[in-house]
Every structure is written in C-alpha cells, then in structure tokens.
Design a protein around this motif. Sequence first.
Motif, mmCIF file in Angstrom:
data_model
loop_
_atom_site.group_PDB
_atom_site.id
_atom_site.type_symbol
_atom_site.label_atom_id
_atom_site.label_comp_id
_atom_site.label_asym_id
_atom_site.label_seq_id
_atom_site.Cartn_x
_atom_site.Cartn_y
_atom_site.Cartn_z
ATOM 1 N N UNK A 28 0.820 -1.207 0.000
ATOM 2 C CA UNK A 28 0.000 0.000 0.000
ATOM 3 C C UNK A 28 0.859 1.264 0.000
ATOM 4 N N UNK A 29 0.597 2.179 -0.924
ATOM 5 C CA UNK A 29 1.294 3.475 -0.914
ATOM 6 C C UNK A 29 0.948 4.321 0.324
ATOM 7 N N UNK A 30 -0.126 3.959 1.051
ATOM 8 C CA UNK A 30 -0.552 4.716 2.227
ATOM 9 C C UNK A 30 0.132 4.255 3.506
ATOM 10 N N UNK A 31 0.933 3.221 3.418
ATOM 11 C CA UNK A 31 1.513 2.625 4.625
ATOM 12 C C UNK A 31 2.311 3.627 5.443
ATOM 13 N N UNK A 32 3.094 4.457 4.792
ATOM 14 C CA UNK A 32 3.947 5.403 5.515
ATOM 15 C C UNK A 32 3.130 6.398 6.328
ATOM 16 N N UNK A 33 1.867 6.621 5.951
ATOM 17 C CA UNK A 33 1.030 7.560 6.694
ATOM 18 C C UNK A 33 0.624 7.003 8.056
ATOM 19 N N UNK A 34 0.881 5.708 8.282
ATOM 20 C CA UNK A 34 0.507 5.067 9.544
ATOM 21 C C UNK A 34 1.697 4.823 10.462
ATOM 22 N N UNK A 35 2.911 5.227 10.055
ATOM 23 C CA UNK A 35 4.061 5.087 10.927
ATOM 24 C C UNK A 35 4.996 3.971 10.526
ATOM 25 N N UNK A 36 6.194 3.953 11.106
ATOM 26 C CA UNK A 36 7.236 2.998 10.704
ATOM 27 C C UNK A 36 6.914 1.538 11.031
ATOM 28 N N UNK A 37 6.041 1.280 11.994
ATOM 29 C CA UNK A 37 5.717 -0.097 12.372
ATOM 30 C C UNK A 37 4.454 -0.607 11.687
ATOM 31 N N UNK A 38 3.915 0.168 10.773
ATOM 32 C CA UNK A 38 2.665 -0.211 10.114
ATOM 33 C C UNK A 38 2.905 -1.242 9.017
ATOM 34 N N UNK A 39 1.842 -1.969 8.688
ATOM 35 C CA UNK A 39 1.837 -2.846 7.525
ATOM 36 C C UNK A 39 0.633 -2.464 6.674
ATOM 37 N N UNK A 40 0.705 -2.763 5.378
ATOM 38 C CA UNK A 40 -0.423 -2.408 4.528
ATOM 39 C C UNK A 40 -0.294 -2.941 3.118
ATOM 40 N N UNK A 41 -1.387 -3.447 2.589
ATOM 41 C CA UNK A 41 -1.427 -3.916 1.205
ATOM 42 C C UNK A 41 -2.555 -3.232 0.457
ATOM 43 N N UNK A 42 -2.405 -3.093 -0.843
ATOM 44 C CA UNK A 42 -3.445 -2.509 -1.687
ATOM 45 C C UNK A 42 -3.976 -3.573 -2.631
ATOM 46 N N UNK A 43 -5.284 -3.792 -2.567
ATOM 47 C CA UNK A 43 -5.961 -4.707 -3.467
ATOM 48 C C UNK A 43 -6.466 -3.946 -4.682
ATOM 49 N N UNK A 44 -6.181 -4.448 -5.861
ATOM 50 C CA UNK A 44 -6.619 -3.824 -7.102
ATOM 51 C C UNK A 44 -7.886 -4.528 -7.567
ATOM 52 N N UNK A 45 -9.031 -3.976 -7.201
ATOM 53 C CA UNK A 45 -10.316 -4.555 -7.593
ATOM 54 C C UNK A 45 -10.629 -4.107 -9.017
ATOM 55 N N UNK A 46 -10.727 -5.066 -9.921
ATOM 56 C CA UNK A 46 -10.929 -4.732 -11.325
ATOM 57 C C UNK A 46 -11.952 -5.684 -11.944
ATOM 58 N N UNK A 47 -12.843 -5.132 -12.750
ATOM 59 C CA UNK A 47 -13.782 -5.970 -13.483
ATOM 60 C C UNK A 47 -13.053 -6.582 -14.682
ATOM 61 N N UNK A 48 -13.620 -7.651 -15.202
ATOM 62 C CA UNK A 48 -13.044 -8.329 -16.359
ATOM 63 C C UNK A 48 -14.183 -9.020 -17.091
ATOM 64 N N UNK A 49 -13.927 -9.542 -18.302
ATOM 65 C CA UNK A 49 -15.000 -10.241 -19.017
ATOM 66 C C UNK A 49 -15.617 -11.373 -18.208
ATOM 67 N N UNK A 50 -14.824 -12.001 -17.353
ATOM 68 C CA UNK A 50 -15.332 -13.122 -16.565
ATOM 69 C C UNK A 50 -15.952 -12.673 -15.245
ATOM 70 N N UNK A 51 -15.556 -11.494 -14.761
ATOM 71 C CA UNK A 51 -16.034 -11.008 -13.466
ATOM 72 C C UNK A 51 -16.512 -9.568 -13.614
ATOM 73 N N UNK A 52 -17.788 -9.420 -13.880
ATOM 74 C CA UNK A 52 -18.360 -8.091 -14.065
ATOM 75 C C UNK A 52 -19.297 -7.768 -12.904
ATOM 76 N N UNK A 53 -19.650 -6.507 -12.795
ATOM 77 C CA UNK A 53 -20.602 -6.118 -11.771
ATOM 78 C C UNK A 53 -19.987 -5.424 -10.576
ATOM 79 N N UNK A 54 -18.667 -5.515 -10.418
ATOM 80 C CA UNK A 54 -17.975 -4.819 -9.335
ATOM 81 C C UNK A 54 -17.212 -3.636 -9.921
ATOM 82 N N UNK A 55 -17.324 -2.460 -9.319
ATOM 83 C CA UNK A 55 -16.612 -1.299 -9.856
ATOM 84 C C UNK A 55 -15.110 -1.398 -9.620
ATOM 85 N N UNK A 56 -14.351 -0.778 -10.499
ATOM 86 C CA UNK A 56 -12.905 -0.713 -10.298
ATOM 87 C C UNK A 56 -12.616 0.149 -9.072
ATOM 88 N N UNK A 57 -11.761 -0.349 -8.199
ATOM 89 C CA UNK A 57 -11.437 0.386 -6.978
ATOM 90 C C UNK A 57 -10.099 -0.069 -6.439
#
Length: 394
Positions: free
Chosen positions: A240-269
Amino acid sequence: MSAKVAMAGVVAGVVAVSGCSGKAVDAGGDPDRITHRAVAAVALEHLPTETSSRAASYTSESTPPELVSVDLRYGADGEYDGDLVSVAVSAQPPEDGGACTAEGGQHCVDLPTEVEGAQMQLRWTDEEPEEDPGVVGIVLLRDGGETASIGYSGPTITGDPRKLDMPIGVEKLVAVVEDPRLRYQATSTTRALGEELDDWEGGEPDPDAYELVRNTDHGIAQAYVGGRGGYGYYQGVIRSPLRERFGPEAIGGRLLQRSSPDFTGMPDADIDVLAAPSPPAWMTREPCSAPMLRTHCVATKGKRGPLVFAWKPAKGEDPGWAWMISMRKDEVVAVRYQGPPMPAAYDDAAMLTEWYQGEQLDAQGGEGESEFADDLSLWCDREHLDARPVKQLD
C-alpha cells in the motif's frame, strides 16, 4: 446435525481439554509424542483394514496441541463419505473430568476395564430419523489424566450399542482405546509402526501452523479478501502506498479490484488494508473528531473496540473515498476504499464499500467471533501467511 458434530458431542471430553492455550505441552518440540500415523496403525490392528481413507483429523487454531486424532473412513462410494471412525489421544484430562452429559440426548454407561487405575465409559446418541444415524463413542481416562477415545458414526443407533449388530462392534472399539501402545508418549517401536502404515493420506499436521507471527503487507490484504470474498475481482495485491502515513511499524497492502469479461458487476477500486500499533496523529483515537474525517462519520461499538465509517462524497472530478476503521486495544486496523464516485448518503456509501457485512473489521456477518478479523491484524496465524487467494504483483 452432521455425523461429525454428533461424534464431537459423544467424545467431547477429549476435545475440551484443559491447557488448550498451548502452554501445557509443547507438542511440536516433543520427539516422543505419538504420531497421527502411529495412532491409525495401532487402531487398525483391531479394526477392519479395508478403509476408504485414513488421515489425520482436521485441525484449526482451536485444536488443543495436546490432542492427536485420526479419521478412518469405511465404505465411501463417491456419493457417501463413508462410515467414520475417529481415534484420539490427549495428554490432558477433559475439563469436565470425564463426566457424562445428557446434552443432545447422550447416553452413558460405565464399562469395566483391565487398564490399571483407568475409568472407561460407553457413550452414544440415538438416531434422529432423516437427520443423523446416531453415534457411538468409548472414552478411557487413565490415571494421571491422559485420555484415549474412539467415535463411530454410520450405523443406525437405536439403543444400547452393545445389543446392536454393527459392522464394528463395541468390543473392537474397546480394544482400541485399551491398547497399551495408544499413549501420548509413544515408544520408538510404536512410532515405527506408524511409518510402516500403507495408504496414509498426507503427513502430520504442523503443530506450529497456528502460532501467532507478525503479519505482512500482503498477508493483511489477503485476510481482507478471505472475509470479503470475490477473489476473481482482484487483479492482484501490492504494497500500500498509504503505509507510511501510519508510521514505521505499520503494515499495509493494496488490493486492485478490477472488473473483467469473466467477473463483471464490481466497480474498479483500490482497497488499502492497513494496521499499526496506534492510530496516526491525523486520525486520532477518536477518528470522528479528526478534521479530515469528521464531516461524514459514523461510530459504533464493536467487540474489539470502536468501529468507524468515515466518507467523503464525490464532488466534480474528485471521486471521494471511505475509511473503515477498527480501534482496538493494541492496534488500529483501517481500510481505505477509493474508486467509483462515493455517495453522499451513509447507507449508499456503506453498501458500495460493503461495510454492511457486519462491520467487517470486527466480526464477519455480525455472528460471533471471526477468524477473518483475527488475521486482519498486525499478528496472524502462521498458516495464514501460506494462503494466497489473490496474486501478488510485487
């Protein structure tokens, strides 16, 4: 009621042992501890050997480390899982001292035993027509508290099992638990017997699988997916690019939610999942008072501490965002959701971000404790780090 649940009720005295915090016995470091494979080998000297499968029983973080249990299946045909015989050895006595319980219609009869200083009991539940065939169990409590048990499910139980014509009779079940080799501390000969057992499915459960370890950037994001579901909607996970905003001991991951031909109906986020020992200064311990969050903010009480949903409605080219925050005793866990235009109304914003899922950072679905929320933390079970439902992109 499933056969497995019914069997657990019959031999509950073994499952509910004292010392289940894992501090009583270091199962992983004991070289003389009996193996699951050896338990099966000893049992099969008294039971029919034409099994459909033979394997260690399923374990979870609630399984006591002092318990060694195996499942033997008979007569599986692809549609029917087969009759089940579960054999267990525990180094610790039952919490109830081995007392019988009438819960769930259980019947109990004391049996004589030649094992010196031991007590033995036959337990069973009758069938529930069209629901459960009933289950039979034998529990042997040795002097000093060590327990051996066997449960048998499959045949229809209509009364005292000693009077029934079962494929595996009570006398054979008794012979298993009374076998002097079925002890928590096993001899090298008994352990070697297990090594020689054929058709064993899998090895030994890892006794350290549920040891608490430091979570990782990817691990905490994967935990979020584990509770939220919809694996196919995620292109992957990055730090996660936001990890540094939480301090040096923080952890963080960013999930890339993306629609595809097989998985539609969820917005990109982009969904950032973060944890830190304490909230950053810009968030404060009362996030709804923080300048950045207070305009649209709702706080509720959760089992782990205050829960906060704060959002910024979309305006012009700015899509807005939402923060979902769990303020716990020794950490803060936060999820930032950004992508499609954020609605102004709370209900709509909560629906878009799926905050309605029981305030997902606390207890999934609002129904009791959540293993998902347990791993959504700075700490997690070591086994969790091996699970990778979403592809890592870095």
